[in-house]
Scaffold this motif. Structure first.
Motif, short mmCIF file in Angstrom:
data_model
loop_
_atom_site.label_atom_id
_atom_site.label_comp_id
_atom_site.label_asym_id
_atom_site.label_seq_id
_atom_site.Cartn_x
_atom_site.Cartn_y
_atom_site.Cartn_z
N LEU A 89 0.84 -1.20 0.00
CA LEU A 89 0.00 0.00 0.00
C LEU A 89 0.87 1.25 0.00
CD1 LEU A 89 -2.87 -0.73 2.53
CD2 LEU A 89 -2.84 -1.06 0.06
N LYS A 90 0.47 2.21 -0.78
CA LYS A 90 1.08 3.52 -0.82
C LYS A 90 0.04 4.50 -1.33
CE LYS A 90 3.35 4.76 -4.57
NZ LYS A 90 2.21 5.50 -5.05
N CYS A 91 0.28 5.78 -1.18
CA CYS A 91 -0.65 6.77 -1.69
C CYS A 91 -0.81 6.60 -3.19
CB CYS A 91 -0.14 8.17 -1.37
SG CYS A 91 -1.14 9.47 -2.12
N ASP A 92 -2.06 6.52 -3.62
CA ASP A 92 -2.34 6.42 -5.06
C ASP A 92 -3.02 7.68 -5.57
OD1 ASP A 92 -4.84 6.20 -3.94
OD2 ASP A 92 -5.30 4.25 -4.81
N LEU A 93 -2.95 8.73 -4.75
CA LEU A 93 -3.57 10.03 -5.07
C LEU A 93 -5.08 9.89 -5.30
CD1 LEU A 93 -0.84 11.53 -7.44
CD2 LEU A 93 -1.19 12.03 -5.01
N CYS A 94 -5.65 8.82 -4.79
CA CYS A 94 -7.09 8.55 -4.94
C CYS A 94 -7.50 8.66 -6.41
CB CYS A 94 -7.91 9.48 -4.06
SG CYS A 94 -7.72 9.21 -2.29
N ARG A 95 -6.68 8.13 -7.28
CA ARG A 95 -6.95 8.22 -8.71
C ARG A 95 -8.27 7.59 -9.12
NH1 ARG A 95 -4.01 12.40 -9.89
NH2 ARG A 95 -2.01 12.02 -10.86
N LYS A 96 -8.77 6.65 -8.30
CA LYS A 96 -10.05 6.01 -8.65
C LYS A 96 -11.24 6.72 -7.99
CE LYS A 96 -7.94 1.58 -9.51
NZ LYS A 96 -7.72 0.21 -9.09
N GLN A 97 -10.96 7.81 -7.27
CA GLN A 97 -12.02 8.57 -6.60
C GLN A 97 -12.30 9.84 -7.40
OE1 GLN A 97 -13.16 7.28 -3.64
NE2 GLN A 97 -11.67 5.62 -3.90
N ASP A 98 -13.52 10.26 -7.38
CA ASP A 98 -13.86 11.56 -7.97
C ASP A 98 -13.38 12.67 -7.04
OD1 ASP A 98 -15.09 10.49 -10.20
OD2 ASP A 98 -17.05 10.39 -9.22
N GLY A 99 -12.85 13.72 -7.61
CA GLY A 99 -12.51 14.89 -6.81
C GLY A 99 -11.14 14.91 -6.19
N GLY A 100 -10.28 13.95 -6.49
CA GLY A 100 -8.91 14.00 -6.00
C GLY A 100 -8.72 13.37 -4.64
N PRO A 101 -7.52 13.56 -4.09
CA PRO A 101 -7.16 12.90 -2.83
C PRO A 101 -8.11 13.24 -1.68
CG PRO A 101 -5.21 13.79 -3.91
CD PRO A 101 -6.40 14.29 -4.68
N SER A 102 -8.60 12.20 -1.03
CA SER A 102 -9.55 12.37 0.08
C SER A 102 -8.92 13.07 1.27
CB SER A 102 -10.06 11.00 0.52
OG SER A 102 -10.77 10.40 -0.53
N CYS A 103 -7.63 12.84 1.50
CA CYS A 103 -6.96 13.46 2.65
C CYS A 103 -7.01 14.98 2.55
CB CYS A 103 -5.52 12.97 2.75
SG CYS A 103 -4.52 13.22 1.25
N ILE A 104 -6.87 15.50 1.37
CA ILE A 104 -6.88 16.95 1.17
C ILE A 104 -8.26 17.51 1.47
CG2 ILE A 104 -6.69 18.79 -0.56
CD1 ILE A 104 -4.54 17.07 -1.93
N LYS A 105 -9.27 16.80 1.02
CA LYS A 105 -10.64 17.29 1.18
C LYS A 105 -11.06 17.44 2.64
CE LYS A 105 -12.08 14.35 -2.26
NZ LYS A 105 -13.06 13.50 -2.91
N VAL A 106 -10.50 16.60 3.53
CA VAL A 106 -10.97 16.60 4.91
C VAL A 106 -10.07 17.35 5.89
CG1 VAL A 106 -12.20 14.42 4.59
CG2 VAL A 106 -9.86 14.41 5.50
N CYS A 107 -8.91 17.74 5.47
CA CYS A 107 -7.95 18.37 6.39
C CYS A 107 -8.54 19.68 6.94
CB CYS A 107 -6.62 18.64 5.71
SG CYS A 107 -5.42 19.39 6.84
N PRO A 108 -8.77 19.76 8.27
CA PRO A 108 -9.42 20.95 8.82
C PRO A 108 -8.54 22.20 8.79
CG PRO A 108 -8.76 19.47 10.58
CD PRO A 108 -8.49 18.75 9.29
N THR A 109 -7.23 22.04 8.66
CA THR A 109 -6.34 23.20 8.67
C THR A 109 -5.73 23.47 7.29
OG1 THR A 109 -4.44 21.85 9.30
CG2 THR A 109 -5.75 22.85 11.09
N LYS A 110 -6.18 22.71 6.30
CA LYS A 110 -5.65 22.87 4.93
C LYS A 110 -4.13 22.68 4.90
CE LYS A 110 -9.79 23.98 3.59
NZ LYS A 110 -10.66 22.84 3.47
N ALA A 111 -3.65 21.72 5.68
CA ALA A 111 -2.22 21.45 5.72
C ALA A 111 -1.75 20.62 4.53
CB ALA A 111 -1.87 20.73 7.02
#
Length: 172
Positions: free
Chosen positions: A122-144
């Motif tokens: 397992l490694k980051c796959d940039l959520c290429r199979k998800q709509d809208g890009g990486p899920s981690c970015i979407k949920v980060c409360p501080t936009k880190a």
């Protein structure tokens, strides 16, 4: 140039929301009640030390050491990123040893058809199979976390070189 996700350690509060979002994005059933200790396998890991807190994940290396080390050719350059073809992974751990960032992980998953477990890299796959890009970015409360597009980075570097040639310097 590959796309990648980068974190700003100055903004990360270590809440691990990115890890949860990653796991949820890669589960077959996207339900919090389905998460267990056994199946919680994020593709990024928040590291907390006395001096810094930040998620660590795949840098999508252009000359990926993990791909070079993979005897099964399970790690490939694809869609401006480095991807793992799970069907080819033999769980030899060569990618773990090769990754300079510690961004690879091996997990046992159930293989119901065979009634056995299967090892997956397992490694980051940039959520290429998800709509809208990486899920981690979407949920980060501080936009880190933010995604850097390889094509944009090339363009920015070209512009910086032109400005430098003209004697104009700027951090942007």
């Amino acid at each position: 140039m590959n796309d990648f996700v980068i974190a700003d350690p100055g903004k990360c509060i270590g809440c691990r929301t990115c890890e949860v979002a990653c796991v949820m994005a890669h589960q077959k059933e996207q339900a919090l009640e389905k998460l267990t200790v056994e199946n919680f396998s994020p593709r990024l890991r928040v590291v907390k030390t006395a001096k810094v807190t930040t998620p660590i994940q795949c840098h999508q290396c252009e000359d990926a050491p993990c791909a070079k080390a993979c005897a099964a050719q399970a790690i490939v350059q694809q869609d401006q990123s480095v991807q793992v073809i799970q069907g080819r992974c033999i769980g030899c751990k060569a990618c773990l040893m090769a990754c300079p960032y510690g961004a690879m992980d091996l997990v046992l998953t159930a293989a119901p058809a065979q009634g056995e477990s299967k090892v997956e890299a397992l490694k980051c796959d940039l959520c290429r199979k998800q709509d809208g890009g990486p899920s981690c970015i979407k949920v980060c409360p501080t936009k880190a976390l933010y995604e850097v597009r390889g094509s944009k980075m090339v363009e920015q570097m070209q512009n910086r070189r032109k400005r430098a040639a003209l004697g104009v310097t700027s951090s942007r």
